[in-house]
Enzyme design. Structure first.
Site, PDB file in Angstrom:
ATOM      1  N   HIS A   1      31.313  44.140  32.497  1.00 55.85           N
ATOM      2  CA  HIS A   1      31.677  42.625  33.262  1.00 55.85           C
ATOM      3  C   HIS A   1      30.651  42.195  33.943  1.00 55.85           C
ATOM      4  CE1 HIS A   1      35.726  43.565  32.582  1.00 55.85           C
ATOM      5  NE2 HIS A   1      35.779  44.636  33.122  1.00 55.85           N
ATOM      6  N   HIS A  42      25.492  43.827  42.201  1.00 58.46           N
ATOM      7  CA  HIS A  42      25.596  43.346  40.752  1.00 58.46           C
ATOM      8  C   HIS A  42      25.519  41.791  40.711  1.00 58.46           C
ATOM      9  CE1 HIS A  42      29.591  42.844  42.599  1.00 58.46           C
ATOM     10  NE2 HIS A  42      29.745  41.609  42.025  1.00 58.46           N
TER      11      HIS A  42
HETATM   12  F1  3TV Z   1      33.981  45.495  45.266  1.00 59.68           F
HETATM   13  C1  3TV Z   1      33.732  44.938  44.237  1.00 59.68           C
HETATM   14  C2  3TV Z   1      33.360  43.406  44.757  1.00 59.68           C
HETATM   15  F2  3TV Z   1      33.318  43.215  45.931  1.00 59.68           F
HETATM   16  C3  3TV Z   1      33.721  45.369  42.943  1.00 59.68           C
HETATM   17  S1  3TV Z   1      33.891  46.839  42.493  1.00 59.68           S
HETATM   18  C4  3TV Z   1      35.749  47.099  43.220  1.00 59.68           C
HETATM   19  C5  3TV Z   1      36.453  46.563  42.392  1.00 59.68           C
HETATM   20  C6  3TV Z   1      37.615  47.414  41.895  1.00 59.68           C
HETATM   21  C7  3TV Z   1      33.655  44.319  42.038  1.00 59.68           C
HETATM   22  F3  3TV Z   1      33.530  44.836  40.869  1.00 59.68           F
HETATM   23  C8  3TV Z   1      33.089  42.946  42.122  1.00 59.68           C
HETATM   24  F4  3TV Z   1      32.902  42.294  41.250  1.00 59.68           F
HETATM   25  C9  3TV Z   1      33.253  42.632  43.656  1.00 59.68           C
HETATM   26  S2  3TV Z   1      32.727  40.934  43.857  1.00 59.68           S
HETATM   27  O1  3TV Z   1      33.927  40.372  44.681  1.00 59.68           O
HETATM   28  O2  3TV Z   1      31.770  41.002  44.723  1.00 59.68           O
HETATM   29  N1  3TV Z   1      32.426  40.307  42.576  1.00 59.68           N
HETATM   30 ZN    ZN Z   2      30.547  39.665  42.244  1.00 62.16          ZN
END
Ligand code: 3TV
Ligand code: ZN
Length: 501
Positions: free
Chosen positions: A87, A112
């Site tokens: 993703h 990320h």
């Molecule tokens: F914590 C996350 C986020 F805040 C995670 S990991 C936990 C998901 C089960 C993630 F993959 C995210 F994409 C985001 S985000 O809201 O910062 N995009």
């Molecule tokens: Zn994110």
């Protein structure tokens, strides 16, 4: 509002099942964002992210301290894991890194990115006045004062704090190069490589004191509404070459899959604001998009108090404009007009949204978004109002009951939320207050409100299309379409109040 069709137990079961069994989700096609809610009910719920950060949602908050981060400058001896999870591309961060300027310690877990494609380099999740940036970085932290790890924090309302950095294509960015140079090592899903530590602070904009703050959710399934969002006002740049590396190097599929699927355009559309406001840590506006409403809470409180028991004539002259959304200060600051006229114009301007039926799903009032300090969320009945309204509409029972709720019960409940939360005053509530003060001044104020709204209604119906349909509009497909008001019959909110003797 698909979330409303599930019982809390069902939500829990479905979410648990999907998280544990890893229900497939993507950004396009049959598992795309409009289908997420089927396996991840929170994705169809309220207080979702990202949002379009638009001027009219902004409220200056002098309590917002500059963001302070600790131990972000990592040594090259510390190894970080760079990974492709199908993703996004993600780097795990050591637990010594944390945010120290929030009332709890928020420990870093990972960062990320979200980005566009080579043909369309617009892939930020948050947009600013409908403007989408090329990419966006999220530095994810969890509340380590209250929870032992990320997994325990992820579904708690005060569990996560994410720093969002908007990225534009421009100058080469040496800090981003520190991990982009390894990106070909994680071309396929579930691939990982070790990279040397570097200064993570250098990925953030220089100014950490200017930011937008609101309560929202994970932007990906399971979309838990657990994130305290900080989106920095100032963007950072990466070069075109760096952007293209990000947009073209990766696949969302495994190396062994016969049909590789490129990993790009991994952003979610802006979500409904659900009555939320966006707090801003900075006061000064900037050109076109810079107008802010800067009513401090004590002024708001004073005006509401004046509406309740003070001199209404004075209020009509000087006070009410301060409660109203962006632009009203400018009008007030201009050449002094006849006061009544001025008041009418100001109110008319600010109530424009209320008069546009297509915008009613976004409440004119707001939920308090700061988690710390002022009030308990439960005092903000505006979201309750929205939910009741939507639910009744969905079940085709829009009737006198809805009207009664809006006219009688909710204004009273909302008054408490206006005092305790950072919200503007909605017209039914102003009227509710005035109704309790059957004086000539109150009647006069109500008349000019009505006139202004009637006048505005004519203009707005003539010039405003019902639904803005730009790509970055925050109206998601979950928006319940509104039928336009008939021109022949004024909305009940526009009718003069009936005064009891
Ligand atoms: F914590 C996350 C986020 F805040 C995670 S990991 C936990 C998901 C089960 C993630 F993959 C995210 F994409 C985001 S985000 O809201 O910062 N995009
Ligand atoms: Zn994110």
């Amino acid at each position: 509002m698909h979330f409303l069709n599930f019982t809390p137990i069902a939500v829990l079961q479905l979410t648990l099942f999907s998280v544990l069994h890893g229900a497939k989700w993507t950004y396009t096609g049959p598992d795309g964002e409009h289908h997420w809610y089927k396996h991840y009910p929170y994705c169809g719920g309220t207080f979702q992210s990202p949002i379009d950060i638009k001027s009219e949602l902004l409220r200056f908050d002098s309590n917002l301290r500059p963001i302070e981060v600790q131990n972000y400058n990592l040594s090259p001896n510390e190894q970080l894991t760079l990974g492709n999870n199908g993703h996004s591309v993600q780097i795990s961060l050591p637990s010594k890194m944390h945010i120290s300027s929030l009332p709890h310690r928020y420990t870093a877990a990972q960062f990320h990115l979200h980005w566009g494609s080579s043909s369309r380099p617009a892939g930020s999740e948050h947009t600013v006045n409908s403007e989408q940036y090329a990419a966006e970085m999220h530095v994810v932290h969890y509340n380590s004062d209250k929870y032992p790890n990320m997994s325990m924090a992820v579904d708690k309302s005060d569990g996560l704090a994410v720093l969002g950095v908007l990225i534009e294509v421009g100058e080469f960015n040496p800090a981003f190069e520190q991990f982009l140079k390894f990106i070909n090592g994680v071309k396929y899903r579930d691939q990982r490589v070790q990279v040397p530590g570097f200064n993570i602070r250098a990925l953030l904009p220089a100014r950490l004191d200017e930011y937008y703050r609101y309560d929202g959710s994970l932007t990906t399934p399971p979309c838990y509404p657990s994130v305290l969002w900080t989106v920095f006002r100032n963007d950072v740049t990466i070069s075109r070459k760096q952007f293209l590396a990000l947009a073209t190097a990766l696949y969302s599929t495994h190396a062994q899959d016969s049909a590789p699927v490129p990993l790009n355009a991994n952003y979610r559309q802006p979500q409904l604001t659900d009555g939320r406001v966006v707090l801003v840590s900075f006061k000064e506006g900037r050109g076109l998009h810079g107008t802010l409403t800067v009513t401090p809470p004590h002024t708001r409180k004073r005006i509401i108090q004046q509406l309740l028991v003070g001199d209404l004539a004075d209020l009509a002259d000087e006070g009410l404009y301060q409660l109203l959304p962006s632009g009203s200060e400018k009008l007030h600051a201009g050449k002094k007009k006849d006061l009544k006229n001025q008041q009418s114009e100001t109110l008319a301007k600010s109530k424009q949204q209320m008069l546009n039926p297509s915008l009613w799903t976004k409440s004119q009032t707001n939920r308090y978004v700061g988690k710390f300090g002022l009030a308990d969320d439960t005092l903000c009945y505006v979201s309750l109002e929205q939910r009741v309204f939507l639910r009744l509409r969905q079940s085709h029972t829009e009737n006198q009951m809805v009207q009664a709720l809006r006219d009688a019960v909710l204004p009273e409940l909302n008054l408490k939320s206006y005092l305790d939360c950072k919200s503007d005053l909605a017209l039914p509530t102003i009227r509710h207050i005035l109704r309790g003060r059957p004086t000539d001044e109150a009647l006069e104020l109500d008349r000019s409100l009505t006139q202004a709204l009637m006048k505005q209604r004519k203009t707005s119906t003539a010039i405003k299309p019902n639904v803005p349909v730009t790509k970055s509009s925050s109206l998601s497909p979950a928006t319940v379409p509104r039928k336009p008001q008939s021109l022949g019959y004024p909305h009940p909110w526009l009718l003069p109040m009936e005064w009891e003797d």
